[in-house]
Design a protein around this motif. Structure first.
Motif, PDB file in Angstrom:
ATOM      1  N   ASN A 101       7.573 -15.726  -3.104  1.00 49.40           N
ATOM      2  CA  ASN A 101       6.120 -15.826  -2.986  1.00 49.40           C
ATOM      3  C   ASN A 101       5.629 -15.166  -1.708  1.00 49.40           C
ATOM      4  O   ASN A 101       4.609 -14.462  -1.705  1.00 49.40           O
ATOM      5  N   MET A 102       6.357 -15.387  -0.596  1.00 49.72           N
ATOM      6  CA  MET A 102       5.978 -14.775   0.669  1.00 49.72           C
ATOM      7  C   MET A 102       6.060 -13.253   0.575  1.00 49.72           C
ATOM      8  O   MET A 102       5.161 -12.526   1.007  1.00 49.72           O
ATOM      9  N   LEU A 103       7.123 -12.738  -0.026  1.00 53.16           N
ATOM     10  CA  LEU A 103       7.277 -11.294  -0.169  1.00 53.16           C
ATOM     11  C   LEU A 103       6.195 -10.706  -1.076  1.00 53.16           C
ATOM     12  O   LEU A 103       5.706  -9.597  -0.832  1.00 53.16           O
ATOM     13  N   ALA A 104       5.795 -11.437  -2.097  1.00 55.00           N
ATOM     14  CA  ALA A 104       4.719 -10.971  -2.973  1.00 55.00           C
ATOM     15  C   ALA A 104       3.409 -10.865  -2.194  1.00 55.00           C
ATOM     16  O   ALA A 104       2.660  -9.890  -2.351  1.00 55.00           O
ATOM     17  N   ARG A 105       3.122 -11.856  -1.332  1.00 56.32           N
ATOM     18  CA  ARG A 105       1.910 -11.803  -0.510  1.00 56.32           C
ATOM     19  C   ARG A 105       1.968 -10.616   0.457  1.00 56.32           C
ATOM     20  O   ARG A 105       0.979  -9.900   0.634  1.00 56.32           O
ATOM     21  N   ILE A 106       3.134 -10.398   1.060  1.00 51.06           N
ATOM     22  CA  ILE A 106       3.298  -9.269   1.984  1.00 51.06           C
ATOM     23  C   ILE A 106       3.077  -7.951   1.247  1.00 51.06           C
ATOM     24  O   ILE A 106       2.408  -7.043   1.746  1.00 51.06           O
ATOM     25  N   ASN A 108       1.262  -7.435  -1.392  1.00 51.14           N
ATOM     26  CA  ASN A 108      -0.171  -7.290  -1.682  1.00 51.14           C
ATOM     27  C   ASN A 108      -0.938  -6.799  -0.463  1.00 51.14           C
ATOM     28  O   ASN A 108      -1.801  -5.932  -0.574  1.00 51.14           O
ATOM     29  N   VAL A 109      -0.627  -7.351   0.702  1.00 51.23           N
ATOM     30  CA  VAL A 109      -1.276  -6.908   1.943  1.00 51.23           C
ATOM     31  C   VAL A 109      -0.929  -5.451   2.206  1.00 51.23           C
ATOM     32  O   VAL A 109      -1.814  -4.633   2.529  1.00 51.23           O
ATOM     33  N   LEU A 110       0.329  -5.086   2.075  1.00 52.39           N
ATOM     34  CA  LEU A 110       0.738  -3.696   2.318  1.00 52.39           C
ATOM     35  C   LEU A 110       0.091  -2.734   1.319  1.00 52.39           C
ATOM     36  O   LEU A 110      -0.320  -1.626   1.689  1.00 52.39           O
ATOM     37  N   ALA A 111      -0.011  -3.140   0.074  1.00 49.37           N
ATOM     38  CA  ALA A 111      -0.655  -2.293  -0.935  1.00 49.37           C
ATOM     39  C   ALA A 111      -2.131  -2.092  -0.602  1.00 49.37           C
ATOM     40  O   ALA A 111      -2.672  -0.987  -0.743  1.00 49.37           O
ATOM     41  N   SER A 112      -2.790  -3.161  -0.165  1.00 49.28           N
ATOM     42  CA  SER A 112      -4.198  -3.060   0.219  1.00 49.28           C
ATOM     43  C   SER A 112      -4.361  -2.142   1.431  1.00 49.28           C
ATOM     44  O   SER A 112      -5.237  -1.274   1.451  1.00 49.28           O
ATOM     45  N   GLU A 113      -3.511  -2.322   2.446  1.00 53.28           N
ATOM     46  CA  GLU A 113      -3.566  -1.461   3.631  1.00 53.28           C
ATOM     47  C   GLU A 113      -3.274  -0.013   3.259  1.00 53.28           C
ATOM     48  O   GLU A 113      -3.915   0.909   3.765  1.00 53.28           O
ATOM     49  N   ASN A 114      -2.327   0.200   2.372  1.00 53.35           N
ATOM     50  CA  ASN A 114      -1.978   1.551   1.937  1.00 53.35           C
ATOM     51  C   ASN A 114      -3.186   2.213   1.266  1.00 53.35           C
ATOM     52  O   ASN A 114      -3.481   3.392   1.510  1.00 53.35           O
ATOM     53  N   ALA A 115      -3.893   1.466   0.427  1.00 50.91           N
ATOM     54  CA  ALA A 115      -5.082   2.008  -0.242  1.00 50.91           C
ATOM     55  C   ALA A 115      -6.148   2.374   0.788  1.00 50.91           C
ATOM     56  O   ALA A 115      -6.797   3.425   0.674  1.00 50.91           O
ATOM     57  N   GLN A 116      -6.328   1.522   1.791  1.00 46.37           N
ATOM     58  CA  GLN A 116      -7.304   1.816   2.847  1.00 46.37           C
ATOM     59  C   GLN A 116      -6.914   3.079   3.613  1.00 46.37           C
ATOM     60  O   GLN A 116      -7.759   3.941   3.894  1.00 46.37           O
ATOM     61  N   PHE A 117      -5.642   3.213   3.960  1.00 46.60           N
ATOM     62  CA  PHE A 117      -5.178   4.384   4.693  1.00 46.60           C
ATOM     63  C   PHE A 117      -5.338   5.653   3.857  1.00 46.60           C
ATOM     64  O   PHE A 117      -5.711   6.708   4.358  1.00 46.60           O
ATOM     65  N   ARG A 118      -5.108   5.567   2.573  1.00 49.66           N
ATOM     66  CA  ARG A 118      -5.279   6.737   1.687  1.00 49.66           C
ATOM     67  C   ARG A 118      -6.752   7.145   1.629  1.00 49.66           C
ATOM     68  O   ARG A 118      -7.069   8.341   1.630  1.00 49.66           O
ATOM     69  N   ASP A 119      -7.626   6.141   1.545  1.00 48.10           N
ATOM     70  CA  ASP A 119      -9.061   6.453   1.557  1.00 48.10           C
ATOM     71  C   ASP A 119      -9.452   7.137   2.856  1.00 48.10           C
ATOM     72  O   ASP A 119     -10.209   8.116   2.850  1.00 48.10           O
ATOM     73  N   GLN A 120      -8.948   6.621   3.977  1.00 47.25           N
ATOM     74  CA  GLN A 120      -9.250   7.243   5.278  1.00 47.25           C
ATOM     75  C   GLN A 120      -8.687   8.657   5.327  1.00 47.25           C
ATOM     76  O   GLN A 120      -9.335   9.573   5.837  1.00 47.25           O
TER      77      GLN A 120
END
Length: 133
Positions: A101-106, A108-120
């Motif tokens: 569960n902890m790794l799944a949350r991590i 999700n956070v990394l995927a969200s950050e990755n999407a933000q970095f790609r947009d930037q």
């Protein structure tokens, strides 16, 4: 030469009596079907298939004396060992589920950050890069 069932039964009864009184002649003296068969001079299957009533009576007499047959003692020990192993496995499973569960949350956070970095990166990548020199 086939042994008469009555002679077998008498031999089994006498063997049971000797085992219960602690005076075996032919066996280890353990309170088991194997020792009873050895003490009576018959094969084990004779007790477990042909004279089951005598086997059951023998175990009932063992229990009535407050003793537990060796086979039951071994099974109880095996049950306790299995219960301990199951508890350990369940605890390990809980830990693994928590880690998952902890790794799944991590992730999700990394995927969200990755999407933000790609947009930037897309917004910055419209700039023209020219070689110097």
């Amino acid at each position: 030469m086939k042994t008469e069932p009555t002679a077998e039964r008498d031999a089994i009864k006498a063997a049971a009596s000797r085992l219960l009184t602690g005076s075996p002649l032919r066996s280890s003296g353990a309170l088991t079907v194997v020792a009873l068969a050895e003490e009576a001079g018959v094969k084990r299957h004779v007790l477990t298939h042909r004279h089951t009533d005598l086997k059951d009576l023998f175990y009932a007499q063992v229990r009535a004396r407050g003793q537990v047959p060796d086979s039951e003692r071994r099974l109880r020990q095996e049950l306790e060992t299995t219960k301990c192993r199951l508890a350990e496995a369940n605890e390990r499973l809980k830990t693994l589920r928590d880690d998952n569960n902890m790794l799944a949350r991590i992730m999700n956070v990394l995927a969200s950050e990755n999407a933000q970095f790609r947009d930037q990166l897309r917004s910055v990548s419209t700039a023209v890069v020219r070689p110097i020199g």
